[in-house]
Structure formats: C-alpha cells, structure tokens
Design an enzyme around this catalytic site. Structure first.
Site, mmCIF file in Angstrom:
data_model
loop_
_atom_site.group_PDB
_atom_site.id
_atom_site.type_symbol
_atom_site.label_atom_id
_atom_site.label_comp_id
_atom_site.label_asym_id
_atom_site.label_seq_id
_atom_site.Cartn_x
_atom_site.Cartn_y
_atom_site.Cartn_z
ATOM 1 N N ASN A 1 8.104 -5.483 0.045
ATOM 2 C CA ASN A 1 7.935 -4.293 0.882
ATOM 3 C C ASN A 1 6.440 -4.180 1.185
ATOM 4 O OD1 ASN A 1 7.631 -1.829 2.093
ATOM 5 N ND2 ASN A 1 9.016 -0.732 0.710
ATOM 6 N N ALA B 1 2.726 -0.300 5.195
ATOM 7 C CA ALA B 1 2.236 -0.288 6.581
ATOM 8 C C ALA B 1 1.679 -1.641 7.025
ATOM 9 C CB ALA B 1 1.186 0.804 6.752
ATOM 10 N N ASP C 1 0.924 -14.877 7.763
ATOM 11 C CA ASP C 1 0.503 -16.268 7.546
ATOM 12 C C ASP C 1 0.727 -16.692 6.099
ATOM 13 O OD1 ASP C 1 -0.255 -16.818 10.124
ATOM 14 O OD2 ASP C 1 -2.412 -16.582 9.779
ATOM 15 N N ARG D 1 5.330 11.156 -2.358
ATOM 16 C CA ARG D 1 4.949 10.908 -0.971
ATOM 17 C C ARG D 1 6.151 11.122 -0.049
ATOM 18 N NH1 ARG D 1 4.618 4.783 1.390
ATOM 19 N NH2 ARG D 1 3.671 5.313 3.372
ATOM 20 N N HIS E 1 3.320 -3.694 9.833
ATOM 21 C CA HIS E 1 3.199 -3.468 11.273
ATOM 22 C C HIS E 1 2.003 -4.160 11.924
ATOM 23 C CE1 HIS E 1 6.256 -0.668 10.146
ATOM 24 N NE2 HIS E 1 5.417 0.056 9.420
ATOM 25 N N TYR F 1 11.143 9.047 1.889
ATOM 26 C CA TYR F 1 11.210 7.952 0.919
ATOM 27 C C TYR F 1 12.024 8.287 -0.331
ATOM 28 C CZ TYR F 1 7.564 6.019 3.885
ATOM 29 O OH TYR F 1 6.872 5.530 4.957
ATOM 30 N N GLU G 1 12.226 -9.150 3.381
ATOM 31 C CA GLU G 1 11.433 -7.925 3.607
ATOM 32 C C GLU G 1 12.343 -6.709 3.413
ATOM 33 O OE1 GLU G 1 8.622 -7.896 6.894
ATOM 34 O OE2 GLU G 1 9.519 -6.032 7.599
ATOM 35 N N ARG H 1 11.956 5.698 13.295
ATOM 36 C CA ARG H 1 10.769 6.515 13.038
ATOM 37 C C ARG H 1 9.769 6.366 14.196
ATOM 38 N NH1 ARG H 1 8.703 5.428 7.210
ATOM 39 N NH2 ARG H 1 7.558 7.329 7.705
ATOM 40 N N ARG I 1 6.118 1.827 13.966
ATOM 41 C CA ARG I 1 6.853 1.243 12.827
ATOM 42 C C ARG I 1 7.964 0.302 13.276
ATOM 43 N NH1 ARG I 1 4.884 4.179 8.364
ATOM 44 N NH2 ARG I 1 4.381 6.312 8.965
ATOM 45 N N PRO J 1 0.793 -1.232 0.000
ATOM 46 C CA PRO J 1 0.000 0.000 0.000
ATOM 47 C C PRO J 1 0.827 1.284 0.000
ATOM 48 C CG PRO J 1 -0.875 -1.556 1.592
ATOM 49 C CD PRO J 1 0.364 -2.179 1.020
ATOM 50 N N ASN J 2 0.389 2.199 -0.813
ATOM 51 C CA ASN J 2 0.928 3.570 -0.908
ATOM 52 C C ASN J 2 2.284 3.678 -1.598
ATOM 53 O OD1 ASN J 2 -1.259 4.976 0.487
ATOM 54 N ND2 ASN J 2 -0.589 3.808 2.258
ATOM 55 N N HIS K 1 12.491 -2.360 3.400
ATOM 56 C CA HIS K 1 11.902 -1.041 3.635
ATOM 57 C C HIS K 1 12.862 0.017 3.122
ATOM 58 C CE1 HIS K 1 8.744 -2.804 5.994
ATOM 59 N NE2 HIS K 1 9.675 -3.532 6.598
ATOM 60 N N LEU K 2 12.324 0.979 2.430
ATOM 61 C CA LEU K 2 13.150 2.090 1.939
ATOM 62 C C LEU K 2 13.708 2.885 3.106
ATOM 63 C CD1 LEU K 2 10.625 3.070 -0.823
ATOM 64 C CD2 LEU K 2 12.991 2.396 -1.291
HETATM 65 C C1 DQA Z 1 7.884 1.419 4.329
HETATM 66 C C2 DQA Z 1 7.817 1.737 5.828
HETATM 67 C C3 DQA Z 1 6.404 1.574 6.361
HETATM 68 O O1 DQA Z 1 6.354 1.896 7.746
HETATM 69 C C4 DQA Z 1 5.449 2.496 5.629
HETATM 70 O O2 DQA Z 1 4.141 2.289 6.078
HETATM 71 C C5 DQA Z 1 5.544 2.371 4.149
HETATM 72 C C6 DQA Z 1 6.875 2.246 3.540
HETATM 73 C C7 DQA Z 1 9.268 1.716 3.736
HETATM 74 O O3 DQA Z 1 9.538 1.255 2.633
HETATM 75 O O4 DQA Z 1 10.086 2.404 4.367
HETATM 76 O O5 DQA Z 1 4.556 2.445 3.448
HETATM 77 O O6 DQA Z 1 7.602 0.048 4.154
#
Ligand code: DQA
Length: 142
Positions: free
Chosen positions: A73, A76, A86, A16, A79, A21, A97, A106, A110, A8-9, A99-100
């Site tokens: 990735n 959110a 699962d 963003r 979390h 990011y 996994e 943070r 998170r 998501p996002n 994360h950028l």
């Molecule tokens: C993220 C970190 C997450 O906490 C956040 O919700 C994201 C991006 C990252 O790539 O740093 O959407 O996964």
C-alpha cells in the site's frame, strides 16, 4: 514468505480520517495480517515507512531477504512516484497493490495509480481484507 509494506501516513490509521480509512490502527491491521498469515501457513513481515527511499530499499532487497511476494500500500506515493514504480519493475517478485479506500471513488488525483501498472493486480476499497486477499493470491491459495 510475504512482505507487507505500508507507505506514508499509514502509521496514522485509526485516527486519520476514520470515515475513509476506518477505525483499525496500523498495529491492529498488522495483527490481523499476522493471523491471516498463520491461517494461510506463511511467515509474514509487515513494515511501514513514511519515506519513499526506505520503501524502495525494502522492495529492492525483498528477494534477497527470501520473500516470495509483496503486498504494497504505497499511500499517496501511488499517485506520483515513478521511483517506486521503477523499483517494483526492477525486481522479480509479484507485487499486489492494496488500498483500504476505493481510490476511484474519491478525489480526481487519486484515480491515477502510477505504481499499479508495475504490479500484478490492485485491490482497492475492501478495507483491511484487501491485504488478506492479496496474500491469498500471492500464495496461490483460493
Ligand atoms: C490509500 C489511498 C491513497 O490515496 C492515500 O494517499 C493513502 C491511503 C488507501 O489505502 O486507501 O494514504 O493508499
């Protein structure tokens, strides 16, 4: 063959919170991933969804689709998504996994990843290069 999933996002990358990011858009990130994959000699498929269920279905189907490893990735969902955790545990492929941002530097919420425990490793805070290192690991290179 590597599957790269962004949650998501992450479609909003570039616009963003660029202070967190960076300025790289999702399209540019996926181009970087394509060129790293070419260097590493592997086919790659990059996908993004804002929907938990879609990510779960891609993870469930990955082995059948012929992938050998997954770079994930979860945004959110990291979390709090036990459903995603699962799904990772229910399938045999190694998942890294990524994360950028450094999620440990943070907000408090998170700092917990429920998905990382189901993954072979987590890379957090290295920006786009985290995807490259994850692919290298999954391909057993370097
Ligand atoms: C993220 C970190 C997450 O906490 C956040 O919700 C994201 C991006 C990252 O790539 O740093 O959407 O996964």
């Amino acid at each position: 063959m590597i599957l790269v999933l962004n949650g998501p996002n992450l479609n909003l990358l570039g616009e963003r919170q660029p202070n967190v990011y960076g300025n790289t858009t999702l399209e540019e990130l996926e181009e970087m991933i394509d060129s790293w994959a070419a260097e590493l000699g592997t086919p790659v498929s990059s996908r993004q969804s804002n929907y938990e269920g879609q990510l779960i279905e891609w993870i469930q189907q990955a082995q059948q689709e012929g992938f050998g490893g997954i770079v994930l990735n979860p945004g959110a969902l990291t979390h709090y998504s036990y459903a995603l955790m699962d799904a990772i545990m229910a399938q045999p492929l190694p998942v890294v996994e990524v994360h950028l941002s450094n999620i440990y530097a943070r907000e408090e919420f998170r700092k917990t990843s429920v998905t990382a425990a189901a993954c072979v490793a987590q890379i957090s805070g290295l920006g786009p290069r985290g995807y490259k290192y994850a692919m290298e690991y999954l391909l057993n290179k370097r």
